[in-house]
Design a protein around this motif. Structure first.
Motif, PDB file in Angstrom:
ATOM      1  N   LYS A  67     -11.859   1.998  -9.720  1.00 13.75           N
ATOM      2  CA  LYS A  67     -12.697   3.091  -9.229  1.00 13.75           C
ATOM      3  C   LYS A  67     -13.194   3.990 -10.358  1.00 13.75           C
ATOM      4  CE  LYS A  67     -10.005   3.256  -4.939  1.00 13.75           C
ATOM      5  NZ  LYS A  67      -9.095   4.099  -4.086  1.00 13.75           N
ATOM      6  N   LEU A  68     -12.443   4.046 -11.440  1.00 12.23           N
ATOM      7  CA  LEU A  68     -12.806   4.897 -12.570  1.00 12.23           C
ATOM      8  C   LEU A  68     -14.163   4.489 -13.123  1.00 12.23           C
ATOM      9  CD1 LEU A  68     -11.472   7.115 -14.519  1.00 12.23           C
ATOM     10  CD2 LEU A  68     -11.077   5.173 -16.046  1.00 12.23           C
ATOM     11  N   ASP A  69     -14.971   5.485 -13.529  1.00 11.37           N
ATOM     12  CA  ASP A  69     -16.269   5.218 -14.127  1.00 11.37           C
ATOM     13  C   ASP A  69     -16.233   5.455 -15.630  1.00 11.37           C
ATOM     14  OD1 ASP A  69     -17.741   4.491 -11.819  1.00 11.37           O
ATOM     15  OD2 ASP A  69     -17.859   6.594 -11.220  1.00 11.37           O
ATOM     16  N   ALA A  70     -17.181   4.844 -16.328  1.00 18.47           N
ATOM     17  CA  ALA A  70     -17.290   5.024 -17.783  1.00 18.47           C
ATOM     18  C   ALA A  70     -17.977   6.356 -18.051  1.00 18.47           C
ATOM     19  CB  ALA A  70     -18.082   3.878 -18.399  1.00 18.47           C
ATOM     20  N   THR A  71     -17.185   7.387 -18.126  1.00 19.59           N
ATOM     21  CA  THR A  71     -17.712   8.734 -18.307  1.00 19.59           C
ATOM     22  C   THR A  71     -18.238   8.942 -19.722  1.00 19.59           C
ATOM     23  OG1 THR A  71     -15.554   9.575 -19.003  1.00 19.59           O
ATOM     24  CG2 THR A  71     -16.041   9.627 -16.639  1.00 19.59           C
ATOM     25  N   VAL A  86     -13.508  -4.239 -27.816  1.00 18.69           N
ATOM     26  CA  VAL A  86     -13.171  -3.496 -26.599  1.00 18.69           C
ATOM     27  C   VAL A  86     -13.083  -4.522 -25.478  1.00 18.69           C
ATOM     28  CG1 VAL A  86     -13.754  -1.605 -25.050  1.00 18.69           C
ATOM     29  CG2 VAL A  86     -14.513  -1.525 -27.435  1.00 18.69           C
ATOM     30  N   GLU A  87     -11.970  -4.557 -24.766  1.00 17.80           N
ATOM     31  CA  GLU A  87     -11.788  -5.539 -23.694  1.00 17.80           C
ATOM     32  C   GLU A  87     -11.035  -4.913 -22.543  1.00 17.80           C
ATOM     33  OE1 GLU A  87      -8.054  -8.214 -24.664  1.00 17.80           O
ATOM     34  OE2 GLU A  87      -9.451  -8.259 -26.363  1.00 17.80           O
ATOM     35  N   GLY A  88     -10.930  -5.668 -21.436  1.00 20.07           N
ATOM     36  CA  GLY A  88     -10.195  -5.175 -20.274  1.00 20.07           C
ATOM     37  C   GLY A  88     -11.041  -5.213 -19.023  1.00 20.07           C
ATOM     38  N   ASP A  89     -11.137  -4.093 -18.334  1.00 23.96           N
ATOM     39  CA  ASP A  89     -11.837  -3.973 -17.062  1.00 23.96           C
ATOM     40  C   ASP A  89     -13.331  -4.241 -17.246  1.00 23.96           C
ATOM     41  OD1 ASP A  89     -13.112  -3.047 -14.710  1.00 23.96           O
ATOM     42  OD2 ASP A  89     -11.478  -1.662 -14.301  1.00 23.96           O
ATOM     43  N   THR A  90     -13.795  -5.397 -16.755  1.00 25.86           N
ATOM     44  CA  THR A  90     -15.199  -5.776 -16.950  1.00 25.86           C
ATOM     45  C   THR A  90     -16.147  -4.773 -16.304  1.00 25.86           C
ATOM     46  OG1 THR A  90     -14.753  -8.137 -17.210  1.00 25.86           O
ATOM     47  CG2 THR A  90     -16.925  -7.538 -16.386  1.00 25.86           C
ATOM     48  N   ARG A  91     -15.769  -4.233 -15.154  1.00 31.40           N
ATOM     49  CA  ARG A  91     -16.618  -3.240 -14.483  1.00 31.40           C
ATOM     50  C   ARG A  91     -16.892  -2.045 -15.393  1.00 31.40           C
ATOM     51  NH1 ARG A  91     -15.165   1.301 -11.915  1.00 31.40           N
ATOM     52  NH2 ARG A  91     -16.662   2.242 -10.462  1.00 31.40           N
ATOM     53  N   GLN A  95     -20.518  -0.809 -17.871  1.00 37.28           N
ATOM     54  CA  GLN A  95     -21.120   0.524 -17.810  1.00 37.28           C
ATOM     55  C   GLN A  95     -21.256   1.175 -19.185  1.00 37.28           C
ATOM     56  OE1 GLN A  95     -19.033   3.105 -15.043  1.00 37.28           O
ATOM     57  NE2 GLN A  95     -18.742   1.452 -13.575  1.00 37.28           N
ATOM     58  N   ILE A  96     -20.500   0.679 -20.146  1.00 38.37           N
ATOM     59  CA  ILE A  96     -20.478   1.302 -21.465  1.00 38.37           C
ATOM     60  C   ILE A  96     -21.725   0.930 -22.257  1.00 38.37           C
ATOM     61  CG2 ILE A  96     -19.279   1.326 -23.695  1.00 38.37           C
ATOM     62  CD1 ILE A  96     -16.664   0.940 -22.142  1.00 38.37           C
ATOM     63  N   ASN A  97     -22.356   1.916 -22.845  1.00 38.39           N
ATOM     64  CA  ASN A  97     -23.540   1.693 -23.675  1.00 38.39           C
ATOM     65  C   ASN A  97     -23.260   2.205 -25.081  1.00 38.39           C
ATOM     66  OD1 ASN A  97     -26.044   1.351 -24.814  1.00 38.39           O
ATOM     67  ND2 ASN A  97     -27.063   2.939 -23.580  1.00 38.39           N
ATOM     68  N   GLN A 103     -22.019  -6.015 -29.585  1.00 39.78           N
ATOM     69  CA  GLN A 103     -22.608  -7.110 -28.829  1.00 39.78           C
ATOM     70  C   GLN A 103     -21.687  -7.460 -27.671  1.00 39.78           C
ATOM     71  OE1 GLN A 103     -22.671 -10.963 -30.732  1.00 39.78           O
ATOM     72  NE2 GLN A 103     -20.922 -10.451 -32.028  1.00 39.78           N
ATOM     73  N   VAL A 104     -22.263  -8.073 -26.636  1.00 38.83           N
ATOM     74  CA  VAL A 104     -21.499  -8.493 -25.464  1.00 38.83           C
ATOM     75  C   VAL A 104     -21.214  -9.986 -25.577  1.00 38.83           C
ATOM     76  CG1 VAL A 104     -21.472  -8.710 -22.954  1.00 38.83           C
ATOM     77  CG2 VAL A 104     -22.552  -6.711 -24.023  1.00 38.83           C
ATOM     78  N   LEU A 105     -19.939 -10.368 -25.487  1.00 41.31           N
ATOM     79  CA  LEU A 105     -19.531 -11.773 -25.511  1.00 41.31           C
ATOM     80  C   LEU A 105     -18.921 -12.134 -24.155  1.00 41.31           C
ATOM     81  CD1 LEU A 105     -17.771 -11.931 -28.997  1.00 41.31           C
ATOM     82  CD2 LEU A 105     -20.120 -12.591 -28.454  1.00 41.31           C
ATOM     83  N   ASN A 106     -19.217 -13.326 -23.684  1.00 44.90           N
ATOM     84  CA  ASN A 106     -18.634 -13.805 -22.435  1.00 44.90           C
ATOM     85  C   ASN A 106     -17.298 -14.484 -22.708  1.00 44.90           C
ATOM     86  OD1 ASN A 106     -20.900 -13.103 -20.724  1.00 44.90           O
ATOM     87  ND2 ASN A 106     -21.988 -14.777 -21.723  1.00 44.90           N
TER      88      ASN A 106
END
Length: 261
Positions: A67-71, A86-91, A95-97, A103-106
């Motif tokens: 439920k937490l948002d990327a504040t 940075v890894e962990g909660d994908t949601r 949100q992080i910019n 870069q984003v890695l799958n």
């Protein structure tokens, strides 16, 4: 609000044990406690939910209640610390910019599925290998692995505290249990010497490891970037989840090594 955690009693273990990233936080708290500058734990809260963060050396792991948002505060924290990964909660990561810095890695989470019909000579497995030799194998597979003293200090410490375990196979292939929490195991640091590539050792060893851990009543998982996904599918491991990892672009690192350790 982001608050530095000073003892393990401040962790919500019921929340953390629900995910691999949360279990990793629990494992490192067991290994190190909250008294080291290089290994710091945080609680994150806002009106929407709660989460926990753990930063060790240059990796930041985020685990939340969903439920937490990327504040703005969270993004500022990451921008100030500039971890390599940075890894962990994908949601949250979605949100992080962080602009052009990352870069984003799958990445794919695989469950190790045992093959009960396999034949394997367990005498070729070293359950307590010489760690400097393990590092030599890893350094061939991951040219940009942390320097020996840093890797050795962390690995030996976690092994002594029963959090991790290192194996080698035929003195050519290595893999490690990163953590064993609540009968769920994370496998990492899988590598084979260059001279033994193409021998099938990694395939044999990982299939045995799946069988070995299953017989101990444990579910085992590993994480794979896109470049390794087909290999683990061919072994017969089960794809259970897709996630993303954020990695720095301004730090040179071989593409194959990224995200593996």
């Amino acid at each position: 609000m982001i608050k530095l955690i000073k003892s393990d009693s401040e962790l919500d273990k019921d929340l953390l044990i629900q995910s691999l990233s949360g279990r990793k936080i629990i494992a490192y708290m067991k290994a190190y406690g909250a008294g080291y500058d290089f290994c710091r734990f945080y609680k994150v809260t806002d009106e929407s939910g709660i989460g926990f963060m753990f930063i060790i050396n240059s990796t930041l792991i985020i685990c939340t209640d969903g439920k937490l948002d990327a504040t703005e505060e969270l993004q500022f924290f990451i921008s100030m610390n500039l971890p390599f990964r940075v890894e962990g909660d994908t949601r949250i990561l979605q949100q992080i910019n962080l602009g052009e810095h990352y870069q984003v890695l799958n990445r794919t989470v695989f469950e190790l599925v045992p093959d009960n019909n396999m034949s394997f000579d367990e005498s070729n497995v070293d359950f307590k290998p010489d760690l400097p030799e393990v590092y030599r194998i890893l350094s061939e597979g991951f040219p940009n692995i942390a320097d020996f003293s840093l890797w050795y200090t962390d690995t030996s410490h976690r092994c002594r505290h029963g959090i991790s375990h290192v194996f080698t196979y035929k003195n050519c292939t290595t893999a490690s249990i990163v953590f064993d929490i609540g009968d769920e195991v994370l496998i990492g640091q899988v590598a084979t010497k260059v001279s033994a590539r193409g021998s099938g050792y990694a395939r044999e060893f990982l299939k045995w490891l799946a069988y070995f851990l299953n017989n101990l009543g444990k579910r085992a998982f590993l994480l794979a970037l896109d470049i390794r996904v087909s290999f683990y599918k061919e072994i017969g491991f089960k794809e259970v989840q897709k996630e993303i990892v954020l990695e720095r672009l301004d730090v040179e690192k071989d593409n194959i090594a990224k995200g593996e350790l």
